[in-house]
Motif scaffolding. Structure first.
Motif, PDB file in Angstrom:
ATOM      1  N   ILE A 209      33.781 -53.737  60.846  1.00 58.77           N
ATOM      2  CA  ILE A 209      33.164 -54.924  60.355  1.00 58.77           C
ATOM      3  C   ILE A 209      31.971 -54.712  59.566  1.00 58.77           C
ATOM      4  CG2 ILE A 209      32.636 -57.343  60.578  1.00 58.77           C
ATOM      5  CD1 ILE A 209      34.459 -57.126  63.133  1.00 58.77           C
ATOM      6  N   MET A 210      30.955 -54.019  60.091  1.00 59.56           N
ATOM      7  CA  MET A 210      29.753 -53.806  59.505  1.00 59.56           C
ATOM      8  C   MET A 210      29.807 -52.958  58.256  1.00 59.56           C
ATOM      9  SD  MET A 210      26.421 -51.873  60.903  1.00 59.56           S
ATOM     10  CE  MET A 210      26.055 -53.068  62.223  1.00 59.56           C
ATOM     11  N   THR A 211      30.966 -51.834  58.257  1.00 54.64           N
ATOM     12  CA  THR A 211      31.088 -51.176  56.886  1.00 54.64           C
ATOM     13  C   THR A 211      31.650 -52.028  55.827  1.00 54.64           C
ATOM     14  OG1 THR A 211      31.374 -49.339  58.332  1.00 54.64           O
ATOM     15  CG2 THR A 211      32.243 -49.339  56.089  1.00 54.64           C
ATOM     16  N   LEU A 212      32.426 -53.002  56.161  1.00 54.73           N
ATOM     17  CA  LEU A 212      33.091 -53.845  55.223  1.00 54.73           C
ATOM     18  C   LEU A 212      31.824 -54.656  54.635  1.00 54.73           C
ATOM     19  CD1 LEU A 212      36.403 -54.917  57.036  1.00 54.73           C
ATOM     20  CD2 LEU A 212      36.422 -53.835  55.103  1.00 54.73           C
ATOM     21  N   SER A 213      31.078 -55.450  55.498  1.00 56.25           N
ATOM     22  CA  SER A 213      30.131 -56.130  55.039  1.00 56.25           C
ATOM     23  C   SER A 213      29.284 -55.382  54.014  1.00 56.25           C
ATOM     24  CB  SER A 213      29.255 -56.792  55.968  1.00 56.25           C
ATOM     25  OG  SER A 213      28.288 -55.882  56.828  1.00 56.25           O
ATOM     26  N   MET A 214      28.825 -54.290  54.326  1.00 57.45           N
ATOM     27  CA  MET A 214      27.979 -53.181  53.369  1.00 57.45           C
ATOM     28  C   MET A 214      28.733 -53.054  51.998  1.00 57.45           C
ATOM     29  SD  MET A 214      26.510 -50.547  56.218  1.00 57.45           S
ATOM     30  CE  MET A 214      24.906 -50.772  57.227  1.00 57.45           C
ATOM     31  N   ARG A 215      29.855 -52.521  52.255  1.00 61.54           N
ATOM     32  CA  ARG A 215      30.842 -52.572  50.925  1.00 61.54           C
ATOM     33  C   ARG A 215      30.782 -53.546  50.250  1.00 61.54           C
ATOM     34  NH1 ARG A 215      36.999 -50.040  51.176  1.00 61.54           N
ATOM     35  NH2 ARG A 215      37.133 -52.415  51.725  1.00 61.54           N
ATOM     36  N   GLU A 216      30.984 -54.901  50.715  1.00 58.85           N
ATOM     37  CA  GLU A 216      30.988 -55.978  49.929  1.00 58.85           C
ATOM     38  C   GLU A 216      29.740 -56.118  49.280  1.00 58.85           C
ATOM     39  OE1 GLU A 216      33.386 -59.641  51.606  1.00 58.85           O
ATOM     40  OE2 GLU A 216      31.400 -60.406  51.883  1.00 58.85           O
ATOM     41  N   ALA A 217      28.774 -56.068  50.044  1.00 57.42           N
ATOM     42  CA  ALA A 217      27.193 -56.500  49.606  1.00 57.42           C
ATOM     43  C   ALA A 217      27.089 -55.541  48.164  1.00 57.42           C
ATOM     44  CB  ALA A 217      26.148 -56.196  50.499  1.00 57.42           C
ATOM     45  N   GLY A 235      20.626 -44.693  47.174  1.00 60.22           N
ATOM     46  CA  GLY A 235      20.314 -44.888  45.775  1.00 60.22           C
ATOM     47  C   GLY A 235      21.607 -45.414  45.061  1.00 60.22           C
ATOM     48  N   HIS A 236      21.486 -45.502  43.791  1.00 57.10           N
ATOM     49  CA  HIS A 236      22.511 -46.130  43.067  1.00 57.10           C
ATOM     50  C   HIS A 236      23.832 -45.254  42.883  1.00 57.10           C
ATOM     51  CE1 HIS A 236      24.289 -48.939  40.073  1.00 57.10           C
ATOM     52  NE2 HIS A 236      24.672 -47.892  39.297  1.00 57.10           N
ATOM     53  N   ARG A 237      23.625 -44.239  42.880  1.00 54.24           N
ATOM     54  CA  ARG A 237      24.784 -43.287  42.766  1.00 54.24           C
ATOM     55  C   ARG A 237      25.407 -42.980  43.984  1.00 54.24           C
ATOM     56  NH1 ARG A 237      24.073 -37.334  40.201  1.00 54.24           N
ATOM     57  NH2 ARG A 237      23.653 -38.652  38.552  1.00 54.24           N
ATOM     58  N   ARG A 238      24.863 -42.995  45.171  1.00 52.77           N
ATOM     59  CA  ARG A 238      25.469 -42.742  46.444  1.00 52.77           C
ATOM     60  C   ARG A 238      26.225 -44.189  47.019  1.00 52.77           C
ATOM     61  NH1 ARG A 238      22.505 -39.957  51.439  1.00 52.77           N
ATOM     62  NH2 ARG A 238      23.195 -38.073  50.203  1.00 52.77           N
ATOM     63  N   LEU A 239      25.308 -45.307  46.607  1.00 55.37           N
ATOM     64  CA  LEU A 239      26.007 -46.613  46.880  1.00 55.37           C
ATOM     65  C   LEU A 239      27.121 -46.913  46.143  1.00 55.37           C
ATOM     66  CD1 LEU A 239      22.988 -48.724  47.756  1.00 55.37           C
ATOM     67  CD2 LEU A 239      24.662 -47.945  49.454  1.00 55.37           C
ATOM     68  N   ARG A 240      27.526 -46.533  44.809  1.00 54.72           N
ATOM     69  CA  ARG A 240      28.591 -46.827  43.991  1.00 54.72           C
ATOM     70  C   ARG A 240      29.666 -46.059  44.412  1.00 54.72           C
ATOM     71  NH1 ARG A 240      28.305 -45.909  37.740  1.00 54.72           N
ATOM     72  NH2 ARG A 240      30.432 -46.755  38.023  1.00 54.72           N
ATOM     73  N   VAL A 241      29.465 -44.615  45.210  1.00 57.75           N
ATOM     74  CA  VAL A 241      30.481 -44.120  45.554  1.00 57.75           C
ATOM     75  C   VAL A 241      30.915 -44.579  46.816  1.00 57.75           C
ATOM     76  CG1 VAL A 241      30.922 -41.742  46.773  1.00 57.75           C
ATOM     77  CG2 VAL A 241      29.751 -41.852  44.708  1.00 57.75           C
ATOM     78  N   PHE A 242      30.045 -44.915  47.684  1.00 58.78           N
ATOM     79  CA  PHE A 242      30.245 -45.853  48.906  1.00 58.78           C
ATOM     80  C   PHE A 242      31.185 -47.133  48.611  1.00 58.78           C
ATOM     81  CE2 PHE A 242      29.126 -49.448  51.812  1.00 58.78           C
ATOM     82  CZ  PHE A 242      29.498 -49.093  52.889  1.00 58.78           C
ATOM     83  N   ALA A 243      31.055 -47.696  47.664  1.00 59.75           N
ATOM     84  CA  ALA A 243      31.788 -49.184  47.255  1.00 59.75           C
ATOM     85  C   ALA A 243      32.939 -48.824  47.185  1.00 59.75           C
ATOM     86  CB  ALA A 243      31.220 -49.859  46.183  1.00 59.75           C
ATOM     87  N   LEU A 244      33.699 -47.647  46.770  1.00 61.85           N
ATOM     88  CA  LEU A 244      34.769 -46.884  46.317  1.00 61.85           C
ATOM     89  C   LEU A 244      35.841 -46.196  47.435  1.00 61.85           C
ATOM     90  CD1 LEU A 244      34.179 -45.506  42.723  1.00 61.85           C
ATOM     91  CD2 LEU A 244      35.051 -47.666  43.432  1.00 61.85           C
TER      92      LEU A 244
END
Length: 333
Positions: A209-217, A235-244
């Motif tokens: 659930i925590m991962t889902l909330s982070m990805r949603e943010a 940073g931006h690149r790592r979080l963009r990858v995380f979102a996918l």
């Protein structure tokens, strides 16, 4: 230097004590039992920065204009706290050390004669009792303003704070606020369950659930055109990858955060508020993701549910079990 700290809780008490130890003339604002304890015994600091004690001037409201003011209240209390002290604050340099996205804008609106900055602190501290702060994770604080490069004024105040507390001047502060918002998705589930952050991350269902909330943010931030700032190896690149990433792979992010916390239980600021019977700042954390999603023309169902569950715990005065939380999310799919 004359430094005022508005809000002498966990973070405010930490900054006040370390700045006083560095030789600054520190005044703090507090109320109730906190004010009485500081006037009687000062502020005691334990944990990650070592043991220390300070005896700042303690007031309900400031009476003199400081050279620098740190606003360390909870996000929901910022407007009232700044407004209460605006008569003497306007014209001073002001640093808002706060979660959420709105603190610096609030300070600018209420203090048109002040230079206003934001600070993102990764320090984890427990307000153990009035006048006593225990630092569970000693970590840097990131200072900046706006979306551009760190300017000369930012670097000046960074140097002042760095005499007492590890502080870095950063570019793209607005983007860094969003990165910290993702990190602050750690807070809701401990407040709902009463468990430490480490225990929540160790639980497979809660970690999902925590991962889902982070990805949603992250996805909401990208939808709002945000370029995430760099902090704590994110940073931006790592979080963009995380979102996918699929959820099973994305769980590496909360696991990485847990590893950095060490073994001392990190309660999270939202859980501490619940335990003290105080209103939490969930509306400025998970709730602000919901708000920004609406502005982006989308939805944030995971953070909507987490916000509601924190408010439910606030109202009922008791926690939900991990099993109950996982079942609630399973039913909402």
């Amino acid at each position: 230097m004359r430094i005022a700290v508005i809000g002498a809780g966990a973070l405010g008490g930490t900054f006040a004590t370390l700045l006083a130890q560095a030789g600054h003339d520190v005044t703090v604002t507090a109320r109730g039992a906190g004010l009485a304890a500081i006037r009687e015994r000062g502020i005691r600091l334990e944990g990650g920065f070592g043991k220390g004690q300070s005896h700042p001037t303690a007031l309900e409201r400031l009476t003199e204009t400081p050279d620098l003011a740190l606003v360390c209240t909870k996000a929901q209390d910022a407007e009232a706290a700044i407004g209460d002290n605006a008569a003497v604050l306007d014209g001073a340099a002001v640093i808002v050390i706060q979660n959420g996205l709105d603190g610096v804008d609030t300070a600018r609106r209420l203090l048109p004669g002040s230079e206003c900055f934001g600070a993102l602190s990764i320090i984890a501290a427990n307000y153990t009792e009035p006048g006593l702060v225990t630092v569970t994770t000693a970590a840097p604080t990131y200072l900046g303003r706006g979306s551009g490069p760190a300017d000369q004024a930012t670097r000046h105040w960074q140097a002042v704070l760095a005499e007492a507390v590890p502080t870095q001047a950063i570019d793209n502060f607005v983007g860094a606020q969003w990165t910290k918002l993702v990190v602050n998705m750690l807070n809701a589930l401990p407040a709902i369950t009463g468990l430490s952050v480490q225990s929540v991350v160790a639980h497979r269902g809660l970690r999902r659930i925590m991962t889902l909330s982070m990805r949603e943010a992250v996805r909401v931030g990208l939808g709002r055109g945000i370029r995430f700032g760099s902090m704590q190896a994110l940073g931006h690149r790592r979080l963009r990858v995380f979102a996918l990433l699929p959820v099973w792979a994305g769980q590496v992010l909360p696991l990485m955060m847990r590893a950095r916390m060490g073994t001392v239980p990190n309660l999270g600021s939202t859980l501490q508020s619940v335990r003290r019977g105080q209103r939490t700042e969930v509306d400025h954390l998970n709730g602000v993701v919901v708000r920004e999603a609406r502005l982006a023309g989308t939805a944030a169902p995971v953070n909507t549910r987490l916000t509601a569950l924190v408010h439910e715990v606030e109202q009922r005065g008791s926690f939900l079990t991990a099993t109950e939380v996982v079942e609630r999310f399973s039913r909402s799919r």
